[in-house]
Design an enzyme around this catalytic site. Sequence first.
Site, mmCIF file in Angstrom:
data_model
loop_
_atom_site.group_PDB
_atom_site.id
_atom_site.type_symbol
_atom_site.label_atom_id
_atom_site.label_comp_id
_atom_site.label_asym_id
_atom_site.label_seq_id
_atom_site.Cartn_x
_atom_site.Cartn_y
_atom_site.Cartn_z
ATOM 1 N N TYR A 1 2.837 12.379 2.687
ATOM 2 C CA TYR A 1 3.303 11.897 1.385
ATOM 3 C C TYR A 1 4.308 12.862 0.769
ATOM 4 O O TYR A 1 5.259 12.443 0.098
ATOM 5 C CB TYR A 1 2.114 11.689 0.442
ATOM 6 C CG TYR A 1 1.351 10.429 0.741
ATOM 7 C CD1 TYR A 1 1.630 9.255 0.051
ATOM 8 C CD2 TYR A 1 0.376 10.387 1.730
ATOM 9 C CE1 TYR A 1 0.950 8.076 0.330
ATOM 10 C CE2 TYR A 1 -0.304 9.222 2.027
ATOM 11 C CZ TYR A 1 -0.016 8.067 1.326
ATOM 12 O OH TYR A 1 -0.675 6.898 1.623
ATOM 13 N N CYS B 1 -5.006 1.327 2.869
ATOM 14 C CA CYS B 1 -4.989 2.684 2.321
ATOM 15 C C CYS B 1 -5.742 3.661 3.214
ATOM 16 O O CYS B 1 -6.905 3.420 3.545
ATOM 17 C CB CYS B 1 -5.619 2.645 0.928
ATOM 18 S SG CYS B 1 -5.976 4.264 0.228
#
Length: 349
Positions: A188, A57
């Site tokens: 994103y 992440c």
Amino acid sequence: MSEQNEHPEHSQGGTYSVKGKEFTRDTRYITTRITADGRDGFAVEPGRYRLVAARACPWANRAIIVRRLLGLEDALSLGLPGPTHDARSWTFDLDPGGRDPVLGIERLQEAYFARDPEYPRGITVPALVDTTTGAVVTNDFAQITLDLSTEWREHHREGAPDLLPAEHREELDAVVRRVFTEVNNGVYRCGFAGGQEAYDDAYGRLWTALDWLEERLADRRYLVGDTITEADVRLFTTLVRFDPVYHGHFKCNRNKLAEMPNLWGYARDLFQTPGFGDTVDFDQIKKHYYVVHQDINPSGIVPRGPELSGWVTPHGREALGGRPFGDGTPPGPVREGERVDPDHTPLRA
């Protein structure tokens, strides 16, 4: 979170939804802070808290980097979930028996439920967990690294860099805001756009920002001032994932990072700096995105490429001057049990 067209992602820096075909990140976090004076009920105390931060992440990777740069390994232990998770939670499948050796739990979800048995939002990393209760204290990823620099100062290693230099703080905050909205979160918005118009808008914003950064880094070694700061940490974790993941998987494909001379040199410079590349696991990064995001990659196939040897080639950025750690020193060797594959080889069969 919206109830319309909701697409929950319980992994990275907050849940998200696709509303009106535009990606929206849920930024409602557990905002309790661990501070030197304990004003929120949680005082800084060496050995009491555990940082749970998956290497896959980018939001968690920044916490791992800051912890290492500041030399907080003895004060703050590190729990490392595996690169994949199901709809419920990150899991500790890399640990013997599938349990975190300090917290004794199989799923990070257990620590969230210890805080709130009806916790309604995503089970995200990074998270700081109180080992005395087993409950999450905070998952506010942006504040966590700021507090590691300020509230944990008494426990920094000798020679720790100042990642938040006061003389540059106003400029630093402005750069960090733009990097987050347009780049960290921008990839994103591209990857999870629910329609062509939303994607086109996200794509344009991302590349406007990357072109701005390419120009900014033409005559300066680091983003703000002449030393590494929090801004560099935050940008690096997106750049190191760009060619392996975001270029193809998230359709951020105008060109590769390796085709932008200043950004590519800058990213390699940081990668080769102790505290950055030695926290990166490309295997875990690719496995996370390509396996977990089944709506984007329903086959679950993980690409073999790209070739990674370029990350350790000469970058020439020293010619721009700068002092990576200011008046401080580099961090020492990576601790046993926290090392990554030094060859950074692609995912193996």
